[in-house]
Structures are given as structure tokens and as C-alpha cells.
Design an enzyme around this catalytic site. Structure first.
Site, PDB file in Angstrom:
ATOM      1  N   LYS A 124      -9.566   7.374   8.372  1.00 30.64           N
ATOM      2  CA  LYS A 124      -9.513   8.617   7.608  1.00 30.64           C
ATOM      3  C   LYS A 124     -10.898   9.239   7.487  1.00 30.64           C
ATOM      4  O   LYS A 124     -11.077  10.435   7.730  1.00 30.64           O
ATOM      5  CB  LYS A 124      -8.938   8.369   6.216  1.00 30.64           C
ATOM      6  N   ASP A 142      -4.735  11.523   3.617  1.00 29.44           N
ATOM      7  CA  ASP A 142      -4.984  10.860   2.341  1.00 29.44           C
ATOM      8  C   ASP A 142      -3.692  10.869   1.521  1.00 29.44           C
ATOM      9  O   ASP A 142      -2.623  11.199   2.036  1.00 29.44           O
ATOM     10  CB  ASP A 142      -6.134  11.546   1.589  1.00 29.44           C
TER      11      ASP A 142
END
Length: 214
Positions: A124, A142
């Protein structure tokens, strides 16, 4: 699981997002690729607002890996002690800074594989950096994007990897660069977790969520 929306519906959703905010920006303060890597790594299990408050003074004196190493782990710890998991994060910041100096001449690599090899940097974080600094159409999933993707039907998936693939597969190419920012901001301010603000939502007529509240 919510049913996957069709291509035309998804295109209309992102057309509306773009019309509302053509150039969405991330909310983490940074001055270069290095401070962006550090800020995103620090943001795990912390708010952007909290990270920005902690890094304001830190980045003023340590905006390169060399300067961060000179500050040392105790110096870094002192600056970020208001952030969750600050002790481990301080260690990671020092370790990744050392690797950048030793292996990359102090520069941040623009390769996902290289980025995820850095301590405290996962997929991420790497995707955020690739997208925000180099403009790559990388999707950083997220909790906000995971929720919005599943709730709306834009990118339903059982885990973050599945949602990332759905965004890559179903969001039109011309919206890929800003897709994750539009989805994060939508999840952060409108499609919130506990009580989504459906009455104020600009895509409420296109969304697959069956429990809309107005």
C-alpha cells in the site's frame, strides 16, 4: 458480497468524481519523494492529521535520508512519539534511510519491488508513493477504499488485494491515476463507516448499497 457494477455505471461514477474535483490530492504533507515514503510509512494505524503534526518539525530538519540518519533513532523517536507504534516506526525510518543511502545513493527508487523491500514499507505504501510522486496508476487500497469498493459495488472483494485487482480491472484507464484518491476522499468524508452520508452523496443513484440512509 455486493454485486459488481457494470462498466458504464463505473465510468459515470468517476466522471462525477472528476467533475467535483479534477485533481484530488493526498493529505499527507511532504516535500520530496523521501519525506513522502516516511510520511506514508508513519501513517499506518494513524491519521494523516496526526502524522502531519508530528512530521512538520521533523521534515524541517531531516528531509533526506542522510539528515534523518544524523538525527538518529532517539531524535526521530522524540519527533514522532505522538503517533501509534512510534518506537517501531522510528526504527524502520532509520533502517530504510540507511538502505537508501547504502543501496540507492540516497534516492528513493521508483520500483514497487524495491520500495516494498524497505523496512516498514508494504504494498500500500509503495503504491501511494508510485502514484503520488511518479504518477503511476497504482491503487493503494486502505480501509476507506476497501469499504467504498465493497459497499458501492465499484470494486467488491474479500480482501485488499482482491479490491486492488477489481479497481485495476474495472475502473476505466483514463481514471486510473486518480482513482484511489477519489475513493479515499469519498470514504473519508461521505461514505463513512458507521453512518454513510447518502443524502449528500453525488453517486447515490448509481451505488449498489442497499441500506442507503437519507
Amino acid at each position: 458480497m455486493t454485486q459488481q457494477l457494470d462498466y458504464q455505471t463505473i465510468r459515470e461514477i468517476f466522471t462525477r468524481f472528476e467533475a467535483a474535483e479534477a485533481e484530488p490530492k493526498g493529505e499527507l504533507d511532504h516535500v520530496n519523494a523521501y519525506t513522502l515514503v516516511v510520511a506514508v510509512a508513519l501513517s499506518a494505524q494513524a491519521t494523516d492529521k496526526g502524522v502531519n503534526k508530528a512530521t512538520r518539525d521533523l521534515f524541517a530538519i531531516a528531509d533526506t535520508p542522510q539528515k534523518m540518519l544524523a538525527l538518529g533513532i532517539d531524535g526521530v523517536t522524540e519527533h514522532i512519539k505522538t503517533i501509534g507504534l512510534f518506537r517501531q516506526k522510528a526504527k524502520n525510518v532509520i533502517k530504510l534511510s540507511q538502505i537508501l543511502v547504502d543501496d540507492y545513493g540516497g534516492e528513493v527508487p521508483n520500483s514497487r519491488a524495491a520500495l516494498v523491500s524497505l523496512p516498514g514499507v508494504g504494498r500500500k505504501t509503495a503504491n501511494v508513493v508510485l502514484n503520488m510522486w511518479w504518477g503511476h496508476p497504482a491503487q493503494a487500497v486502505d480501509t476507506h477504499i476497501f469499504r467504498v469498493g465493497n459497499r458501492t459495488g465499484i470494486a467488491p472483494g474479500k480482501d485488499v488485494d482482491a479490491v486492488e485487482r477489481k479497481i485495476e480491472d474495472h475502473v476505466p484507464a483514463d481514471f486510473q491515476r486518480h482513482a484511489h484518491h477519489w475513493l479515499i476522499l469519498h470514504g473519508r468524508y461521505t461514505c463513512v463507516a458507521r453512518k454513510p452520508k447518502c443524502g449528500a452523496c453525488l453517486i447515490r443513484d448509481l451505488c449498489a448499497y442497499d441500506a442507503k440512509e437519507f
